[in-house]
Design a protein around this motif. Structure first.
Motif, PDB file in Angstrom:
ATOM      1  N   SER A  78      47.446  -0.946  37.474  1.00 26.23           N
ATOM      2  CA  SER A  78      46.826  -1.390  36.331  1.00 26.23           C
ATOM      3  C   SER A  78      48.216  -0.619  35.748  1.00 26.23           C
ATOM      4  O   SER A  78      48.368   0.463  35.267  1.00 26.23           O
ATOM      5  CB  SER A  78      45.712  -1.300  35.486  1.00 26.23           C
ATOM      6  N   LEU A 136      49.579   6.544  32.827  1.00 24.20           N
ATOM      7  CA  LEU A 136      49.534   7.936  32.585  1.00 24.20           C
ATOM      8  C   LEU A 136      49.713   8.712  33.985  1.00 24.20           C
ATOM      9  O   LEU A 136      49.843   9.939  33.913  1.00 24.20           O
ATOM     10  CB  LEU A 136      46.989   7.593  33.204  1.00 24.20           C
ATOM     11  N   SER A 179      41.959   7.388  31.838  1.00 30.99           N
ATOM     12  CA  SER A 179      41.896   6.057  32.917  1.00 30.99           C
ATOM     13  C   SER A 179      40.082   5.355  32.382  1.00 30.99           C
ATOM     14  O   SER A 179      40.751   4.400  32.908  1.00 30.99           O
ATOM     15  CB  SER A 179      41.592   6.912  34.530  1.00 30.99           C
ATOM     16  N   ASN A 230      33.805   5.344  24.612  1.00 33.93           N
ATOM     17  CA  ASN A 230      35.213   5.482  24.636  1.00 33.93           C
ATOM     18  C   ASN A 230      35.419   6.818  23.361  1.00 33.93           C
ATOM     19  O   ASN A 230      35.953   7.834  23.448  1.00 33.93           O
ATOM     20  CB  ASN A 230      35.806   4.880  23.695  1.00 33.93           C
ATOM     21  N   ARG A 245      47.661   0.855  32.566  1.00 30.60           N
ATOM     22  CA  ARG A 245      47.099   1.925  31.734  1.00 30.60           C
ATOM     23  C   ARG A 245      47.447   3.013  32.954  1.00 30.60           C
ATOM     24  O   ARG A 245      47.903   4.198  32.754  1.00 30.60           O
ATOM     25  CB  ARG A 245      45.342   1.732  31.888  1.00 30.60           C
ATOM     26  N   ARG A 262      42.874   0.693  39.282  1.00 32.55           N
ATOM     27  CA  ARG A 262      42.606   1.629  37.969  1.00 32.55           C
ATOM     28  C   ARG A 262      44.622   1.793  37.750  1.00 32.55           C
ATOM     29  O   ARG A 262      45.250   1.919  36.861  1.00 32.55           O
ATOM     30  CB  ARG A 262      41.878   2.283  37.532  1.00 32.55           C
TER      31      ARG A 262
END
Length: 360
Positions: free
Chosen positions: A293, A299, A270, A34, A295, A290
């Protein structure tokens, strides 16, 4: 006791080795990706922000300059039209006609002194108005010479005919006829002139010198103003013909900023938050998961807003192009003949005079 100490030292070494291995394994398994993705996206976002701000500022500056130059197009065209109308109001035809008639009368005087002068010689000696085409002036001089020769030939024939008639009368009347002839009387008792001066081809011109001079000064003053305006238009067209406000470099910069935003900001985000431990790998099967989702939707929403803004500025950059019709209409006013054909005639006469002087 010595053996016990040796065993103790060996045991402590083994424990240290095992401890280092366990710590290394623990560190390898708990690496937090991260931090990497966060640092990458932040750095890329900073670069995108710096370049994006510079590019957008440049586009807005170009837009303001484009608006000023577009208004300049209209003002230059309006001023050129005004000059064209002013040229139409000048009495070119009146000035050329009076000056040409004056020069043709002077040509008569020159021919009285030397009848062998050609039309080219006469044109070189005279000062015809520059707004009369050279070939037209030479043609007028040649016509004057032809009329003069025709009048002289007609006079010679008339004199010969009068001489023949007098000879016949003398032969018929004898001495009386001779006496009448000596007194200037014909057989019918009326006077018969033997000759008379050749009438001038052109009536005497009452030359309004002051008015002609005033008109010539107005013509010259307007020509100076027109030529200054022509240079202004030429400089303006040289600065605008390449459409400098619509820059290809800016378009490519917008494309690169968009690519950097997608690859360097959106794509790393992502993957966040990433599980620990986790080994990064390029996976295709998990892409749609992804995307759809929460998130991924956030984005995508941010990306669409940012790319829409960049697209808007790209369209603005693309549209800052000057109309070819406007450029062509303004280019017409860089030529003197657009304002008046008489100025173009004067320019052509001057060019011919320079070439003639070089050939001598």
């Amino acid at each position: 006791m010595a053996d016990g100490d040796s065993v103790g030292r060996c045991g402590s070494c083994i424990l240290k080795i095992i401890g280092f291995e366990l710590i290394g394994q623990l560190i390898g398994n708990t690496m937090d990706w991260n931090w990497f993705f966060s640092s990458l996206s932040q750095s890329s976002a900073a670069i995108v922000g710096i370049f994006g701000a510079f590019i957008i500022t440049k586009i807005l500056s170009n837009q303001a300059q484009f608006g000023e130059r577009t208004a300049r197009f209209k003002s230059l065209r309006a001023a050129a039209t005004k000059l064209e109308n002013s040229a139409e109001n000048l009495a070119f035809a009146w000035y050329v006609r009076l000056m040409a008639e004056s020069q043709l009368e002077k040509a008569e005087d020159l021919l009285d002194k030397d009848d062998n002068l050609t039309s080219e010689d006469l044109y070189a000696k005279l000062r015809f108005p520059p707004y009369l085409a050279r070939e037209n002036a030479i043609r007028a001089l040649q016509s004057a010479k032809d009329r003069r020769e025709a009048a002289a030939e007609a006079e010679r024939q008339r004199i010969q005919e009068m001489a023949r008639l007098q000879s016949e009368r003398r032969s018929k009347l004898g001495a009386a006829g001779a006496l009448a002839s000596s007194l200037g009387l014909g057989g019918d008792g009326f006077s018969i002139p033997m000759s008379h001066p050749i009438s001038r081809r052109l009536s005497s011109i009452n030359n309004p010198h002051a008015e002609l001079q005033k008109e010539r000064e107005a013509i010259d003053a307007l020509e100076v103003e027109i030529r200054h305006h022509m240079r202004t238009i030429s400089d303006f067209l040289e600065a605008t013909s390449s459409n400098p406000e619509s820059s290809a470099a800016i378009m490519w910069a917008l494309i690169m900023v968009s690519a950097l935003f997608l690859v360097g900001v959106v794509y790393p985000l992502s993957f966040m938050p990433s599980p620990v431990p986790w080994t990064p790998a390029l996976e295709i099967h998990g892409f749609w998961g992804r995307v759809f989702s929460l998130r991924g939707m956030l984005l995508i929403f941010v990306s669409l807003i940012f790319l829409s803004a960049l697209t808007m500025f790209a369209v603005m950059n693309r549209r800052m192009r000057y109309s070819p019709d406007e450029i062509r209409s303004l280019e017409d006013f860089t030529r003197i003949e657009t304002y008046s054909k008489y100025y173009a005639i004067a320019e052509e006469n001057e060019r011919v005079a320079r070439e003639t002087a070089k050939s001598l």
